[in-house]
Design a protein around this motif. Sequence first.
Motif, mmCIF file in Angstrom:
data_model
loop_
_atom_site.group_PDB
_atom_site.id
_atom_site.type_symbol
_atom_site.label_atom_id
_atom_site.label_comp_id
_atom_site.label_asym_id
_atom_site.label_seq_id
_atom_site.Cartn_x
_atom_site.Cartn_y
_atom_site.Cartn_z
ATOM 1 N N CYS A 76 54.431 32.315 25.348
ATOM 2 C CA CYS A 76 53.332 33.205 25.002
ATOM 3 C C CYS A 76 53.643 34.611 25.493
ATOM 4 O O CYS A 76 54.544 34.801 26.303
ATOM 5 N N ASP A 77 52.875 35.595 24.992
ATOM 6 C CA ASP A 77 52.939 36.917 25.593
ATOM 7 C C ASP A 77 52.358 36.765 26.994
ATOM 8 O O ASP A 77 51.349 36.073 27.197
ATOM 9 N N LEU A 78 52.991 37.409 27.947
ATOM 10 C CA LEU A 78 52.695 37.131 29.336
ATOM 11 C C LEU A 78 52.551 38.418 30.132
ATOM 12 O O LEU A 78 53.360 39.335 30.002
ATOM 13 N N GLU A 79 51.517 38.480 30.948
ATOM 14 C CA GLU A 79 51.321 39.574 31.889
ATOM 15 C C GLU A 79 51.294 38.952 33.276
ATOM 16 O O GLU A 79 50.506 38.049 33.542
ATOM 17 N N ILE A 80 52.166 39.422 34.148
ATOM 18 C CA ILE A 80 52.208 38.897 35.509
ATOM 19 C C ILE A 80 51.782 40.002 36.464
ATOM 20 O O ILE A 80 52.326 41.104 36.432
ATOM 21 N N VAL A 81 50.801 39.684 37.290
ATOM 22 C CA VAL A 81 50.215 40.656 38.207
ATOM 23 C C VAL A 81 50.415 40.158 39.638
ATOM 24 O O VAL A 81 50.036 39.039 39.967
ATOM 25 N N ARG A 82 51.017 40.983 40.458
ATOM 26 C CA ARG A 82 51.128 40.679 41.891
ATOM 27 C C ARG A 82 49.869 41.192 42.571
ATOM 28 O O ARG A 82 49.486 42.348 42.398
ATOM 29 N N ILE A 83 49.225 40.336 43.331
ATOM 30 C CA ILE A 83 47.948 40.694 43.948
ATOM 31 C C ILE A 83 47.987 40.505 45.458
ATOM 32 O O ILE A 83 48.880 39.865 45.994
ATOM 33 N N ASP A 84 46.979 41.047 46.117
ATOM 34 C CA ASP A 84 46.746 40.820 47.525
ATOM 35 C C ASP A 84 45.399 40.122 47.620
ATOM 36 O O ASP A 84 44.424 40.562 47.006
ATOM 37 N N PHE A 85 45.324 39.027 48.326
ATOM 38 C CA PHE A 85 44.095 38.249 48.454
ATOM 39 C C PHE A 85 43.601 38.328 49.884
ATOM 40 O O PHE A 85 44.382 38.164 50.824
ATOM 41 N N GLN A 86 42.324 38.586 50.033
ATOM 42 C CA GLN A 86 41.701 38.613 51.348
ATOM 43 C C GLN A 86 40.620 37.545 51.383
ATOM 44 O O GLN A 86 39.662 37.618 50.619
ATOM 45 N N ALA A 87 40.770 36.569 52.250
ATOM 46 C CA ALA A 87 39.752 35.535 52.390
ATOM 47 C C ALA A 87 38.488 36.133 53.003
ATOM 48 O O ALA A 87 38.557 37.076 53.791
ATOM 49 N N MET A 88 37.360 35.570 52.639
ATOM 50 C CA MET A 88 36.088 36.025 53.165
ATOM 51 C C MET A 88 36.065 35.800 54.673
ATOM 52 O O MET A 88 36.496 34.761 55.167
ATOM 53 N N THR A 89 35.583 36.795 55.411
ATOM 54 C CA THR A 89 35.451 36.667 56.856
ATOM 55 C C THR A 89 34.037 37.038 57.258
ATOM 56 O O THR A 89 33.305 37.682 56.516
ATOM 57 N N GLY A 90 33.654 36.675 58.448
ATOM 58 C CA GLY A 90 32.328 37.028 58.949
ATOM 59 C C GLY A 90 31.813 35.935 59.857
ATOM 60 O O GLY A 90 32.046 34.756 59.620
ATOM 61 N N SER A 91 31.099 36.339 60.891
ATOM 62 C CA SER A 91 30.611 35.356 61.850
ATOM 63 C C SER A 91 29.152 34.976 61.626
ATOM 64 O O SER A 91 28.708 33.952 62.090
ATOM 65 N N SER A 92 28.399 35.819 60.931
ATOM 66 C CA SER A 92 27.000 35.484 60.677
ATOM 67 C C SER A 92 26.830 35.101 59.208
ATOM 68 O O SER A 92 27.649 35.452 58.379
ATOM 69 N N PRO A 93 25.736 34.403 58.888
ATOM 70 C CA PRO A 93 25.530 33.980 57.496
ATOM 71 C C PRO A 93 25.482 35.153 56.516
ATOM 72 O O PRO A 93 25.831 34.992 55.351
ATOM 73 N N ASP A 94 25.061 36.332 56.969
ATOM 74 C CA ASP A 94 24.949 37.492 56.075
ATOM 75 C C ASP A 94 26.268 38.208 55.876
ATOM 76 O O ASP A 94 26.433 38.950 54.926
ATOM 77 N N GLU A 95 27.209 38.032 56.812
ATOM 78 C CA GLU A 95 28.492 38.717 56.710
ATOM 79 C C GLU A 95 29.410 37.952 55.780
ATOM 80 O O GLU A 95 29.497 36.738 55.830
ATOM 81 N N GLY A 96 30.090 38.685 54.919
ATOM 82 C CA GLY A 96 31.078 38.070 54.069
ATOM 83 C C GLY A 96 30.530 37.251 52.922
ATOM 84 O O GLY A 96 31.245 36.493 52.307
ATOM 85 N N GLN A 97 29.240 37.373 52.647
ATOM 86 C CA GLN A 97 28.654 36.625 51.532
ATOM 87 C C GLN A 97 29.121 37.213 50.215
ATOM 88 O O GLN A 97 29.241 38.422 50.068
ATOM 89 N N HIS A 98 29.372 36.346 49.262
ATOM 90 C CA HIS A 98 29.718 36.783 47.910
ATOM 91 C C HIS A 98 28.437 37.104 47.170
ATOM 92 O O HIS A 98 27.575 36.252 47.027
#
Length: 100
Positions: A76-98
């Motif tokens: 197929c036609d292909l696009e490859i993207v190199r990314i940087d991923f940051q996992a969600m962090t936070g110590s309280s329920p309100d921090e790092g919520q999506h």
Amino acid sequence: MPTIEFFGMHREERDTLEKRVRALLTEEEFREDCVFVTAPDSHVLDWKGQRRPFVRVSTRSEQRADRFRKLLQHTCDLEIVRIDFQAMTGSSPDEGQHNG
């Protein structure tokens, strides 16, 4: 987690291509890390209005990017993207919520 997205394809075309991609990945050690993103039928058109469906692979790994390129370049036609991923962090329920 390599992300494989399908653009500009009708459902049947996308399903067929996803099966082919999965088959090509069966021997790869990272296959279970892959996620497949599908959406309702989409349209991708070039400047002249011609259909230009393609697959986008996003990954953090240069080695995996190269491997995807070798595996899929004749599929197929292909696009490859190199990314940087940051996992969600936070110590309280309100921090790092999506929030969408």
